[in-house]
Design an enzyme around this catalytic site. Structure first.
Site, short mmCIF file in Angstrom:
data_model
loop_
_atom_site.label_atom_id
_atom_site.label_comp_id
_atom_site.label_asym_id
_atom_site.label_seq_id
_atom_site.Cartn_x
_atom_site.Cartn_y
_atom_site.Cartn_z
N HIS A 118 3.47 8.31 1.44
CA HIS A 118 4.25 8.00 2.64
C HIS A 118 4.68 9.29 3.32
O HIS A 118 4.55 10.37 2.76
CB HIS A 118 5.49 7.16 2.27
CG HIS A 118 6.31 7.76 1.18
ND1 HIS A 118 6.04 7.55 -0.16
CD2 HIS A 118 7.36 8.61 1.21
CE1 HIS A 118 6.90 8.23 -0.90
NE2 HIS A 118 7.72 8.88 -0.09
N CYS A 157 2.90 1.50 10.45
CA CYS A 157 2.27 0.84 9.32
C CYS A 157 1.02 1.67 9.01
O CYS A 157 1.02 2.88 9.26
CB CYS A 157 1.96 -0.62 9.65
SG CYS A 157 0.91 -0.87 11.10
N CYS A 177 4.05 12.50 1.18
CA CYS A 177 4.86 12.54 -0.03
C CYS A 177 4.38 11.44 -0.97
O CYS A 177 4.09 10.33 -0.52
CB CYS A 177 6.33 12.33 0.35
SG CYS A 177 7.44 12.46 -1.06
N VAL A 182 -0.66 -3.56 14.37
CA VAL A 182 -0.04 -4.89 14.32
C VAL A 182 1.36 -4.83 13.72
O VAL A 182 2.36 -5.08 14.41
CB VAL A 182 -0.92 -5.89 13.53
CG1 VAL A 182 -0.23 -7.25 13.44
CG2 VAL A 182 -2.28 -6.03 14.18
N CYS A 236 6.22 10.73 -3.87
CA CYS A 236 7.31 10.46 -4.81
C CYS A 236 7.50 8.95 -4.96
O CYS A 236 7.01 8.17 -4.17
CB CYS A 236 8.61 11.11 -4.34
SG CYS A 236 9.45 10.19 -3.02
N LYS A 280 15.69 -8.33 6.74
CA LYS A 280 16.41 -7.10 6.38
C LYS A 280 16.82 -6.25 7.57
O LYS A 280 17.25 -5.12 7.39
CB LYS A 280 15.54 -6.29 5.42
CG LYS A 280 15.34 -7.04 4.11
CD LYS A 280 14.61 -6.23 3.08
CE LYS A 280 14.55 -7.03 1.79
NZ LYS A 280 13.65 -6.48 0.83
N CYS A 289 13.24 7.71 -0.36
CA CYS A 289 12.57 9.01 -0.46
C CYS A 289 13.50 10.07 0.11
O CYS A 289 14.03 9.93 1.21
CB CYS A 289 11.27 8.98 0.34
SG CYS A 289 10.51 10.59 0.56
N GLU A 328 0.80 -1.23 0.00
CA GLU A 328 0.00 0.00 0.00
C GLU A 328 0.83 1.27 0.00
O GLU A 328 0.36 2.32 -0.39
CB GLU A 328 -1.02 0.01 1.14
CG GLU A 328 -0.48 0.16 2.54
CD GLU A 328 -0.25 -1.13 3.29
OE1 GLU A 328 -0.51 -1.17 4.50
OE2 GLU A 328 0.20 -2.12 2.66
N ARG A 329 2.09 1.19 0.39
CA ARG A 329 2.94 2.40 0.37
C ARG A 329 3.03 2.96 -1.04
O ARG A 329 3.06 4.16 -1.24
CB ARG A 329 4.35 2.07 0.89
CG ARG A 329 5.29 3.28 0.78
CD ARG A 329 6.68 2.93 1.27
NE ARG A 329 7.66 3.92 0.89
CZ ARG A 329 8.22 4.79 1.72
NH1 ARG A 329 7.87 4.80 2.98
NH2 ARG A 329 9.12 5.64 1.29
#
Length: 132
Positions: A37, A70, A118, A75, A120, A52, A125, A31-32
């Protein structure tokens, strides 16, 4: 000693955001890419977050405050923040990080409050534009 993870409000984040030693970690998944964001945030999707963590530690070198979120911070955000805190405990290295925080109401609350978003597609970012 277990590292504490606490919450902060969007207003608190807005005032902290200007500091150079803060990193905002967006753990939303796909969804980002279509919801936008918080400018300058780093994207570490929750579905691959555990794999990661060491990359994240490298990317936030020099930062002492990490803010996880999130969509709603109910969650995924809290889970990833806790995983990160536990990882630092396991490796016995705080990496210079003093505060691990979770954004109350997440991205959706941030945007609903009229705070800058934003849109972009830069990775990472740069946080230059506040809103489109």
């Amino acid at each position: 000693m277990a590292r504490s993870v606490s919450y902060l409000t969007g207003s608190q984040l807005l005032s902290l955001k200007r500091r150079p030693n803060i990193a905002i970690i967006d753990v939303r998944d796909d969804e980002r890419s279509y919801d936008g964001h918080i400018s300058g945030s780093l994207h570490y999707a929750s579905d691959t977050f555990s794999d990661k963590i060491s990359n994240l530690i490298q990317e936030v070198k020099g930062k002492d405050t990490l803010v996880f979120h999130c969509a709603l911070s109910q969650v995924r955000g809290p889970t990833c923040a806790r995983k990160f805190a536990n990882h630092l405990e396991e490796i016995k290295d705080d990496a210079g990080i003093k505060n691990i925080l979770i954004l109350e109401r997440g991205f959706n609350g941030w945007e609903a409050s009229g705070r800058p978003v934003c849109r972009c597609t830069d990775v990472p970012c740069k946080g230059a534009s506040a809103s489109n």
